[in-house]
Design a protein around this motif. Structure first.
Motif, short mmCIF file in Angstrom:
data_model
loop_
_atom_site.label_atom_id
_atom_site.label_comp_id
_atom_site.label_asym_id
_atom_site.label_seq_id
_atom_site.Cartn_x
_atom_site.Cartn_y
_atom_site.Cartn_z
N MET A 1 82.51 92.99 -5.06
CA MET A 1 81.27 92.24 -5.15
C MET A 1 80.11 93.18 -4.84
SD MET A 1 80.49 88.97 -5.85
CE MET A 1 82.12 88.31 -5.74
N ALA A 2 79.09 93.14 -5.67
CA ALA A 2 77.93 94.02 -5.49
C ALA A 2 76.70 93.20 -5.11
CB ALA A 2 77.65 94.80 -6.76
N TYR A 3 75.79 93.85 -4.43
CA TYR A 3 74.51 93.25 -4.05
C TYR A 3 73.41 94.19 -4.52
CZ TYR A 3 77.38 90.21 -1.21
OH TYR A 3 78.31 89.30 -0.82
N PHE A 4 72.25 93.63 -4.78
CA PHE A 4 71.17 94.41 -5.36
C PHE A 4 69.86 94.20 -4.63
CE2 PHE A 4 74.21 93.28 -8.60
CZ PHE A 4 74.45 94.48 -9.24
N THR A 5 69.08 95.26 -4.56
CA THR A 5 67.67 95.18 -4.19
C THR A 5 66.94 95.45 -5.49
OG1 THR A 5 68.07 96.02 -1.97
CG2 THR A 5 65.82 96.20 -2.81
N TYR A 6 65.94 94.63 -5.80
CA TYR A 6 65.29 94.75 -7.09
C TYR A 6 63.77 94.66 -6.96
CZ TYR A 6 64.91 89.68 -6.72
OH TYR A 6 64.62 88.41 -6.28
N ILE A 7 63.10 95.17 -7.99
CA ILE A 7 61.64 95.07 -8.07
C ILE A 7 61.29 94.50 -9.43
CG2 ILE A 7 59.43 96.29 -8.04
CD1 ILE A 7 60.76 98.44 -6.27
N LEU A 8 60.48 93.46 -9.42
CA LEU A 8 59.97 92.85 -10.64
C LEU A 8 58.50 93.19 -10.76
CD1 LEU A 8 61.37 89.22 -10.26
CD2 LEU A 8 62.43 91.13 -11.46
N GLN A 9 58.03 93.28 -12.00
CA GLN A 9 56.60 93.46 -12.23
C GLN A 9 56.12 92.34 -13.12
OE1 GLN A 9 55.24 97.12 -14.12
NE2 GLN A 9 53.26 96.87 -13.14
N TYR A 16 53.78 93.32 -8.14
CA TYR A 16 55.20 93.58 -7.93
C TYR A 16 55.79 92.55 -6.99
CZ TYR A 16 54.33 98.14 -10.01
OH TYR A 16 53.97 99.15 -10.86
N TYR A 17 57.09 92.31 -7.15
CA TYR A 17 57.84 91.46 -6.24
C TYR A 17 59.13 92.19 -5.90
CZ TYR A 17 60.55 87.71 -4.25
OH TYR A 17 61.31 86.96 -3.38
N VAL A 18 59.45 92.26 -4.62
CA VAL A 18 60.67 92.93 -4.15
C VAL A 18 61.60 91.88 -3.57
CG1 VAL A 18 61.61 94.68 -2.60
CG2 VAL A 18 59.34 95.00 -3.60
N GLY A 19 62.87 91.93 -3.97
CA GLY A 19 63.83 90.97 -3.45
C GLY A 19 65.23 91.56 -3.43
N SER A 20 66.19 90.76 -2.99
CA SER A 20 67.59 91.17 -3.01
C SER A 20 68.44 89.97 -3.40
CB SER A 20 68.03 91.74 -1.65
OG SER A 20 67.82 90.80 -0.62
N ARG A 62 67.37 97.41 2.65
CA ARG A 62 66.59 98.20 1.71
C ARG A 62 65.37 97.42 1.22
NH1 ARG A 62 63.96 102.44 0.25
NH2 ARG A 62 64.17 103.04 -1.92
N GLU A 63 65.54 96.11 0.97
CA GLU A 63 64.40 95.26 0.60
C GLU A 63 63.32 95.32 1.67
OE1 GLU A 63 63.27 90.51 0.20
OE2 GLU A 63 65.38 91.09 0.18
N MET A 64 63.70 95.19 2.92
CA MET A 64 62.74 95.22 4.02
C MET A 64 62.10 96.61 4.18
SD MET A 64 62.41 92.23 5.29
CE MET A 64 62.57 91.62 3.63
N GLU A 65 62.87 97.65 3.89
CA GLU A 65 62.34 99.01 3.95
C GLU A 65 61.23 99.19 2.89
OE1 GLU A 65 63.98 103.38 2.76
OE2 GLU A 65 65.34 102.10 3.92
N ILE A 66 61.49 98.74 1.67
CA ILE A 66 60.49 98.86 0.61
C ILE A 66 59.26 98.03 0.95
CG2 ILE A 66 59.98 98.33 -1.81
CD1 ILE A 66 63.00 98.94 -2.37
N LYS A 67 59.47 96.80 1.39
CA LYS A 67 58.34 95.92 1.76
C LYS A 67 57.56 96.49 2.94
CE LYS A 67 60.10 91.54 0.04
NZ LYS A 67 60.64 90.20 0.41
#
Length: 81
Positions: A1-9, A16-20, A62-67
């Motif tokens: 199972m994989a999890y992702f941190t992503y950025i939308l524009q 931008y929106y950052v989420g996981s 990682r989401e929190m790091e980017i934010k």
């Protein structure tokens, strides 16, 4: 199972929106379907960046790091790599 941190524009205003998430395709659909309060005003959204992790906690960290950078320039550097 994989999890992702992503950025939308936002195609509407360039923001931008950052989420996981665990299911990145479904998550983008929800953002573009108006099902998420915070992102409903910026539709449509485009996935511009993502990173894959083994655990949910790593993706969230990682989401929190980017934010935490609170920097549009930092996000733009990430997505240009």
């Amino acid at each position: 199972m994989a999890y992702f941190t992503y950025i939308l524009q936002s195609k509407k205003d360039g923001s931008y929106y950052v989420g996981s998430t665990q299911n990145i395709e479904e998550r983008v659909k929800r953002h573009n379907g108006g099902k998420e309060h915070f992102t409903s005003r910026g539709m449509p959204w485009t996935l511009v960046y993502w990173e894959q992790f083994e655990t949910r906690s790593e993706a969230y960290k990682r989401e929190m790091e980017i934010k935490g950078h609170k920097s549009r320039a930092y996000i733009q550097r990430l997505i240009s790599l």
